[in-house]
Design a protein around this motif. Structure first.
Motif, PDB file in Angstrom:
ATOM      1  N   ARG A   1       0.851  -1.189   0.000  1.00 20.78           N
ATOM      2  CA  ARG A   1       0.000   0.000   0.000  1.00 20.78           C
ATOM      3  C   ARG A   1       0.887   1.238   0.000  1.00 20.78           C
ATOM      4  O   ARG A   1       1.766   1.387   0.842  1.00 20.78           O
ATOM      5  CB  ARG A   1      -0.866  -0.022   1.242  1.00 20.78           C
ATOM      6  N   ILE A   2       0.645   2.142  -0.954  1.00 21.04           N
ATOM      7  CA  ILE A   2       1.488   3.330  -1.071  1.00 21.04           C
ATOM      8  C   ILE A   2       0.712   4.637  -0.927  1.00 21.04           C
ATOM      9  O   ILE A   2       1.302   5.708  -0.950  1.00 21.04           O
ATOM     10  CB  ILE A   2       2.272   3.337  -2.394  1.00 21.04           C
ATOM     11  N   GLY A   3      -0.609   4.564  -0.813  1.00 16.15           N
ATOM     12  CA  GLY A   3      -1.381   5.791  -0.670  1.00 16.15           C
ATOM     13  C   GLY A   3      -2.867   5.556  -0.807  1.00 16.15           C
ATOM     14  O   GLY A   3      -3.334   4.416  -0.815  1.00 16.15           O
ATOM     15  N   VAL A   4      -3.609   6.652  -0.935  1.00 12.96           N
ATOM     16  CA  VAL A   4      -5.063   6.606  -1.062  1.00 12.96           C
ATOM     17  C   VAL A   4      -5.500   7.595  -2.142  1.00 12.96           C
ATOM     18  O   VAL A   4      -4.727   8.457  -2.569  1.00 12.96           O
ATOM     19  CB  VAL A   4      -5.765   6.938   0.274  1.00 12.96           C
ATOM     20  N   ALA A   5      -6.773   7.475  -2.568  1.00 11.61           N
ATOM     21  CA  ALA A   5      -7.281   8.358  -3.619  1.00 11.61           C
ATOM     22  C   ALA A   5      -8.750   8.678  -3.374  1.00 11.61           C
ATOM     23  O   ALA A   5      -9.477   7.901  -2.755  1.00 11.61           O
ATOM     24  CB  ALA A   5      -7.113   7.704  -4.983  1.00 11.61           C
TER      25      ALA A   5
END
Length: 69
Positions: free
Chosen positions: A31-35
């Motif tokens: 997991r590297i981020g959200v949107a």
């Protein structure tokens, strides 16, 4: 004073950004981020960390729980 919050502050993210490491049965997803999806159909993507990423995938968040960053 501007009291209007930004899109990322007022709503929970609807998607999680992940990268695949490895291949086949040994592949893992980091997991590297959200949107967030904007009203015009575009996405606001917030990546975490200082990694260099050339490609990533977005997965819709199905749970109602707040994701951990």
């Amino acid at each position: 004073m501007n009291t209007k919050s930004t899109t990322s502050e007022s709503r929970k993210p609807g998607f999680v950004a992940k990268v695949r490491k490895g291949s086949g049965e040994h592949a893992v997803y980091e997991r590297i981020g959200v949107a967030w999806k904007n009203a015009d159909g575009s996405f606001f993507i917030k990546l975490a960390g200082t990694q260099v990423v050339s490609d990533f995938m977005l997965y819709e968040i199905e749970s109602t729980e707040q994701p951990s960053y």
